[in-house]
Design a protein around this motif. Structure first.
Motif, PDB file in Angstrom:
ATOM      1  N   ALA A  39      -3.327  -3.341  -1.356  1.00 30.58           N
ATOM      2  CA  ALA A  39      -4.460  -4.026  -1.890  1.00 30.58           C
ATOM      3  C   ALA A  39      -4.059  -5.453  -2.737  1.00 30.58           C
ATOM      4  O   ALA A  39      -5.022  -5.799  -2.712  1.00 30.58           O
ATOM      5  CB  ALA A  39      -4.849  -2.808  -3.949  1.00 30.58           C
ATOM      6  N   ASN A  91      -6.124  -8.372  -2.632  1.00 30.06           N
ATOM      7  CA  ASN A  91      -6.669  -8.554  -4.376  1.00 30.06           C
ATOM      8  C   ASN A  91      -7.974  -7.814  -4.870  1.00 30.06           C
ATOM      9  O   ASN A  91      -8.396  -8.263  -4.442  1.00 30.06           O
ATOM     10  CB  ASN A  91      -6.834 -10.387  -4.137  1.00 30.06           C
ATOM     11  N   GLU A  92      -7.076  -6.442  -3.680  1.00 31.31           N
ATOM     12  CA  GLU A  92      -8.209  -5.575  -3.822  1.00 31.31           C
ATOM     13  C   GLU A  92      -7.175  -4.515  -5.419  1.00 31.31           C
ATOM     14  O   GLU A  92      -7.375  -3.418  -4.867  1.00 31.31           O
ATOM     15  CB  GLU A  92      -8.552  -4.796  -3.521  1.00 31.31           C
ATOM     16  N   SER A 126      -4.966  -4.433 -13.816  1.00 32.79           N
ATOM     17  CA  SER A 126      -5.243  -5.265 -12.933  1.00 32.79           C
ATOM     18  C   SER A 126      -5.025  -6.927 -13.009  1.00 32.79           C
ATOM     19  O   SER A 126      -6.577  -7.035 -14.324  1.00 32.79           O
ATOM     20  CB  SER A 126      -6.235  -5.095 -11.494  1.00 32.79           C
TER      21      SER A 126
END
Length: 455
Positions: free
Chosen positions: A106, A110-111, A348
């Protein structure tokens, strides 16, 4: 207790994560749970005010076991959703190894989830270096009583260039010797305080058909995190290891590290571990211990939770905890063990600003004062200044808590090394325990560290 300050390299996210520690359970189940959207109650004081707008947060964690602490964390999440009807959690729960792989993927794509668990040391440094995680300084500074109640240096391994990226939910000594006193009494064996006493204990238990030290290194981290990190520090001292990890005037081919490898291999050669130790994991080694087949096993503080929940009464009542014995002529401190601040929640970097307040609420729920108390009451050490009555915890945990208060913590290898360096150590130790050449293994580790640090 004094937590040693570690200097950790900021690393690339494309490297594989390989922790400490360490530390946790190895459940093989996984689940994906989406929280049902409750009816928004709002906090309006009159009918003209609109109810609070719902915010959806994705949240990843590793609580897939059935021990009391895991259940307590899951209940905490349920209560959080009841207390915050405007925050809808999209939850994914994964066992440890799968979680780390998924998080790495991830991050590279960039998730990242909005809120997730990270580990102190290398993982946090890599996430920060890849700009995948957002600092929590503003949350902590806004709650000074909470921030200032943590033990000294608790945030060190979650900090990069002055920015704090997570809040410790636990304190994790990774190397502790759990032993069954009844075996020691039956065969007249002294609980080892020196290396020679440990070897004598091994010989005596072998003669009496008892596994001296149950070992489960199938996942290839336990020998590194729970044995070599502390044993290596006994031989080399902390300063040498930190310099070798950063390639600052020390190398893993230096004689002291080769000697440390030789000490570990000596245990295997004299039969300290059962056959097939690479075919079982840390849950398997605890199973051998709980079956009364082993006198000892070596693991982190997290093992107490499982012992309290799963051990037969006669085994639990006879179980005590100590640390690895001293090494003759060693450069490290004998009254120490390897450890880190452990796991903590992070958010994040790419999360929408509109979600930040809700994310902060979840972080505080997971690592705030009540969560810290909950962890202590479920036999989990924390980095937070809080007293819990003795009748709230098991005798084994109370013994561990008292022991840790007398020790210093030394670095855990996988919290300091690059991911590639950690992999080289993990694989090298398995080769070592199966009879590999210590000098050749040291050379492989040195090569991996050089390549991954570009030095």
């Amino acid at each position: 207790m004094q937590l040693k300050k570690m200097w950790i390299l900021a690393l690339s996210l494309v490297m594989a994560f390989g922790l400490i520690t360490a530390c946790g359970n190895n459940d093989s189940s996984s689940s994906n749970t989406g929280a049902a959207e409750g009816t928004s109650t709002g906090t309006a004081s009159n009918a003209s005010e609109a109810p609070a707008e719902k915010v959806k947060l994705s949240f990843w964690h590793t609580w897939t076991g059935d021990d009391n602490l895991t259940k307590a964390y899951l209940n905490l999440i349920v209560q959080f959703q009841k207390d915050h009807p405007n925050i809808v959690l999209d939850i994914q729960a994964m066992p440890m190894d799968a979680y780390k792989t998924r998080l790495k993927t991830a991050a590279a794509a960039n998730e990242m989830p909005d809120v997730f668990l990270t580990w102190a040391g290398a993982m946090t440094k890599e996430l920060a270096a890849g700009k995948a995680v957002k600092p929590l300084n503003d949350l902590l500074d806004g709650k000074p009583e909470w921030k200032n109640a943590f033990l000294a240096n608790s945030f060190n391994d979650f900090t990069v260039e002055g920015q704090i990226y997570s809040v410790p939910m636990e304190l994790t000594p990774t190397s502790l010797v759990y032993y069954n006193q009844s075996f020691f009494d039956q065969y007249g064996v002294k609980v080892p305080a020196t290396w020679d006493e440990l070897k004598q204990a091994v010989e005596t238990f072998k003669e009496n058909k008892v596994i001296p030290i149950a070992l489960g290194d199938k996942a290839a981290w336990l020998a590194q995190s729970s044995i070599m990190s502390a044993l290596g520090d006994r031989v080399t001292g902390t300063e040498w290891f930190l310099n070798a990890a950063s390639q600052n005037g020390a190398k893993f081919t230096d004689p002291e590290f080769v000697q440390a490898l030789t000490y570990l291999q000596e245990l295997a050669k004299i039969g300290a571990f059962q056959e097939g130790f690479i075919s079982i994991d840390n849950a398997g080694q605890q199973q051998l211990y709980n079956q009364g087949k082993a006198a000892m096993f070596i693991e982190g503080a997290w093992a107490v939770t499982n012992l309290v929940a799963q051990s037969p009464k006669e085994i639990l009542d006879a179980t005590h905890v100590t640390i690895l014995p001293s090494i003759p002529g060693g450069k490290g401190k004998a009254n120490s063990t390897s450890g880190v601040a452990g796991v903590g929640p992070a958010i994040s970097a790419s999360m929408e600003e509109a979600k930040k307040e809700a994310a902060h609420e979840l972080v505080y729920a997971l690592a705030g004062p009540e969560a810290q108390r909950m962890s202590l009451e479920n036999n989990k050490l924390v980095s937070y200044k809080i007293d819990v009555p003795a009748d709230k915890v098991s005798p084994l945990f109370a013994e561990l808590n008292q022991l840790i208060g007398t020790l210093e913590l030394s670095p855990v290898y996988d919290a300091v090394l690059t991911s590639a360096g950690t992999d080289a150590v993990n694989n090298g130790l398995q080769e070592l325990l199966l009879g590999g050449d210590p000098q050749k293994i040291a050379a492989k580790i040195q090569d991996a560290v050089v390549k991954s640090t570009n030095k």
